[in-house]
Design an enzyme around this catalytic site. Sequence first.
Site, PDB file in Angstrom:
ATOM      1  N   ASP A 164       0.865  -1.170   0.000  1.00 46.03           N
ATOM      2  CA  ASP A 164       0.000   0.000   0.000  1.00 46.03           C
ATOM      3  C   ASP A 164       0.904   1.223   0.000  1.00 46.03           C
ATOM      4  O   ASP A 164       1.858   1.277   0.778  1.00 46.03           O
ATOM      5  CB  ASP A 164      -0.859  -0.014   1.280  1.00 46.03           C
ATOM      6  CG  ASP A 164      -2.289   0.397   1.022  1.00 46.03           C
ATOM      7  OD1 ASP A 164      -2.474   1.524   0.535  1.00 46.03           O
ATOM      8  OD2 ASP A 164      -3.194  -0.391   1.314  1.00 46.03           O
ATOM      9  N   ASP A 201      -3.067   4.668  -2.149  1.00 41.81           N
ATOM     10  CA  ASP A 201      -4.141   5.136  -1.276  1.00 41.81           C
ATOM     11  C   ASP A 201      -4.641   6.522  -1.693  1.00 41.81           C
ATOM     12  O   ASP A 201      -3.823   7.442  -1.899  1.00 41.81           O
ATOM     13  CB  ASP A 201      -3.546   5.203   0.150  1.00 41.81           C
ATOM     14  CG  ASP A 201      -4.581   5.455   1.211  1.00 41.81           C
ATOM     15  OD1 ASP A 201      -5.476   4.627   1.357  1.00 41.81           O
ATOM     16  OD2 ASP A 201      -4.467   6.489   1.904  1.00 41.81           O
ATOM     17  N   GLU A 252      -6.409   3.908  -5.652  1.00 46.31           N
ATOM     18  CA  GLU A 252      -7.693   3.991  -4.947  1.00 46.31           C
ATOM     19  C   GLU A 252      -8.228   5.405  -5.117  1.00 46.31           C
ATOM     20  O   GLU A 252      -7.543   6.378  -4.764  1.00 46.31           O
ATOM     21  CB  GLU A 252      -7.523   3.688  -3.455  1.00 46.31           C
ATOM     22  CG  GLU A 252      -8.864   3.606  -2.744  1.00 46.31           C
ATOM     23  CD  GLU A 252      -8.879   4.218  -1.359  1.00 46.31           C
ATOM     24  OE1 GLU A 252      -9.832   3.957  -0.616  1.00 46.31           O
ATOM     25  OE2 GLU A 252      -7.964   4.987  -1.015  1.00 46.31           O
ATOM     26  N   HIS A 255     -11.083  -3.281   3.395  1.00 38.89           N
ATOM     27  CA  HIS A 255     -11.032  -2.969   4.825  1.00 38.89           C
ATOM     28  C   HIS A 255     -11.807  -1.708   5.198  1.00 38.89           C
ATOM     29  O   HIS A 255     -11.862  -1.357   6.376  1.00 38.89           O
ATOM     30  CB  HIS A 255      -9.560  -2.806   5.230  1.00 38.89           C
ATOM     31  CG  HIS A 255      -8.930  -1.637   4.526  1.00 38.89           C
ATOM     32  ND1 HIS A 255      -8.696  -1.633   3.164  1.00 38.89           N
ATOM     33  CD2 HIS A 255      -8.528  -0.433   4.981  1.00 38.89           C
ATOM     34  CE1 HIS A 255      -8.170  -0.467   2.825  1.00 38.89           C
ATOM     35  NE2 HIS A 255      -8.054   0.277   3.910  1.00 38.89           N
ATOM     36  N   ASP A 256     -12.370  -1.016   4.208  1.00 36.65           N
ATOM     37  CA  ASP A 256     -13.138   0.205   4.485  1.00 36.65           C
ATOM     38  C   ASP A 256     -14.639   0.009   4.294  1.00 36.65           C
ATOM     39  O   ASP A 256     -15.417   0.938   4.552  1.00 36.65           O
ATOM     40  CB  ASP A 256     -12.712   1.329   3.527  1.00 36.65           C
ATOM     41  CG  ASP A 256     -11.281   1.769   3.733  1.00 36.65           C
ATOM     42  OD1 ASP A 256     -10.804   1.718   4.878  1.00 36.65           O
ATOM     43  OD2 ASP A 256     -10.643   2.172   2.739  1.00 36.65           O
TER      44      ASP A 256
HETATM   45  C1  GLC Z   1      -8.019   5.021   2.204  1.00 33.93           C
HETATM   46  C2  GLC Z   1      -7.794   3.807   3.063  1.00 33.93           C
HETATM   47  C3  GLC Z   1      -8.451   4.022   4.382  1.00 33.93           C
HETATM   48  C4  GLC Z   1      -7.789   5.211   5.039  1.00 33.93           C
HETATM   49  C5  GLC Z   1      -7.836   6.443   4.130  1.00 33.93           C
HETATM   50  C6  GLC Z   1      -6.880   7.486   4.602  1.00 33.93           C
HETATM   51  O1  GLC Z   1      -9.351   5.225   1.909  1.00 33.93           O
HETATM   52  O2  GLC Z   1      -8.253   2.675   2.394  1.00 33.93           O
HETATM   53  O3  GLC Z   1      -8.385   2.903   5.213  1.00 33.93           O
HETATM   54  O4  GLC Z   1      -8.428   5.514   6.242  1.00 33.93           O
HETATM   55  O5  GLC Z   1      -7.458   6.134   2.816  1.00 33.93           O
HETATM   56  O6  GLC Z   1      -5.560   7.070   4.396  1.00 33.93           O
END
Ligand code: GLC
Length: 557
Positions: free
Chosen positions: A102, A202, A256, A325-326
């Site tokens: 990540d 991310d 992402e 995980h979100d």
């Molecule tokens: C992304 C991650 C999440 C995190 C956010 C801030 O959305 O997947 O878990 O809290 O970024 O880094």
Amino acid sequence: MERHDELTWWQTAVVYQVYPRSFNDSDGDGVGDIPGIVERLDYLDDLGVDVVWLSPVYDSPQVDNGYDVRDYRAIDPTFGTIDDMDALVDELHDRKMHLVMDLVVNHTSDQHEWFEASRRGEAPYDDYYIWREGHDGGPPNNWDAVFGGSAWTYDETRGEYYLSVFSSSQPDLNWENPRVREEVGDVVRWWLDRGVDGFRMDVVNFISKTPGLPDGDPSDDIIGSEHFIDGPEVGAYLRELHDRVFADYDAMTVGEMPGVTVASARDYLDGGVDMVFHFDHVNVGVGKSGIWNIPEWELPELKAVFEEWQTGLADYWNAPYLGNHDQPRAVSRFGDDGEYRVESATALATVLLTLRGTPFVYQGDELGMTNYPFDTPEEFRDIETRQYIEWAIRGEDRTFEDIAPAVRFWSRDNARTPMQWTDAEGTAGFTDGDPWLAVNPNRDEVNAERERADPDSVWHYYRRAIELRKAHPGLAAGDFDHLLPDHPDVFAYRRDGGRYLVACNLSGEESTVDLPWSWDGAERLLGNYPEDGTDTGPTLTLRPYEARVYCRSRSAD
Ligand code: GLC
């Protein structure tokens, strides 16, 4: 039928996301770790996945479970050592598998040494973050943080505000500064040289902000987000990073990108990243007031999202996923985690593994793991959930019970409860100690040991679907042709010039459909119910959450 002999390693792959904190604990401290992952690599190999994406294991104060990085070149002692990391890479490579890390570079932790120097105003770090004077005795503009409150925090040491669009312990890096972009490139190269095979990046469409940082539309759920999502330079910065570093490696990248549109995704895929995670399907039924409501949606809306992305990126490459995980657990979000848990988890697996692109499976979804029955506010660990609860019940007008249904539905902790390896009470075989987050009480029924012994389990269905996809590159790369888009219960499509037909009943009611496909010579490749004699088409009666995949040897309808 198209030819698919020029696919890259990551285009034919199935990716499995490991959330290290919750996967497997090797040392009994209640938190998963890298040696724990190594212990389970044969499990992943047996499942048939080829790439492991690891949520962050960098040194971090763990305010946001590692999405707040203190040192990009060190492993957090909670998870192990750099030697453990090297061993994980070697063990994966020995099994012909790949490792994707990540990359959290929209922001760092406020304990990163760059930020500590920046708040003291020390060159060259003074301009590594986004600092502004206050305005009228308050923050520089009206932007909200994604996790609640203002996106600005006043720093006494520097006497200015810094921007942090997640939490105040995650200050945003200033990507306008070329030195910051070079630092990020150096971090990426350092890990690629260590043998890592790519990155999930991310919130990487947040790295460019509207110049001048103007106020946002006050009626937005997250005020200011139109100024920090898909900003003007995202594509340029991604291409620069690609040309500077990734071009020298055979690596895979997936960005992402909350809020991304098909149009901007196409821009980022043009020489920037290999794949994009969009959010349109996981946000189906989420209105303008944001996620903290129970979403209401109909299947045609969800199908339209898949169609839009499958066809909109027909000249590019998709990255289908249903959970991470979100998000809530996929079977709780899109299926029925009660009566039809097995049927709906396997129907969803069928969709995930027969869409065009590289599918991403989230840990535990291959067991049909479900949301957790959270009871009290104290049980939540996630910063987003905790900050929301605190904010929502700060006044007199609402109690926890008022917001509880939506919090239970959405909390990111649902996906973070420990992986269920066995039926062991309280630990599910995840740890010998006390797990950092409670184990789901359904571990008796939902666990890897039991499911691996049962050929009709969700686990074996995932394994078969993954194997099938490997044997049929047309399922990875062939075109997508949506059938019956308005049908309220059935998601059906043809793939690869009509060679494959996928039909999934995503409802708890039996449904009979006529599917326009040339059934002559059709072979059933996969199904989550025993065959019942209705396999010849064109009329199919699909039982609750029944899914089937067919293939025929002749091409073109
Ligand atoms: C992304 C991650 C999440 C995190 C956010 C801030 O959305 O997947 O878990 O809290 O970024 O880094």
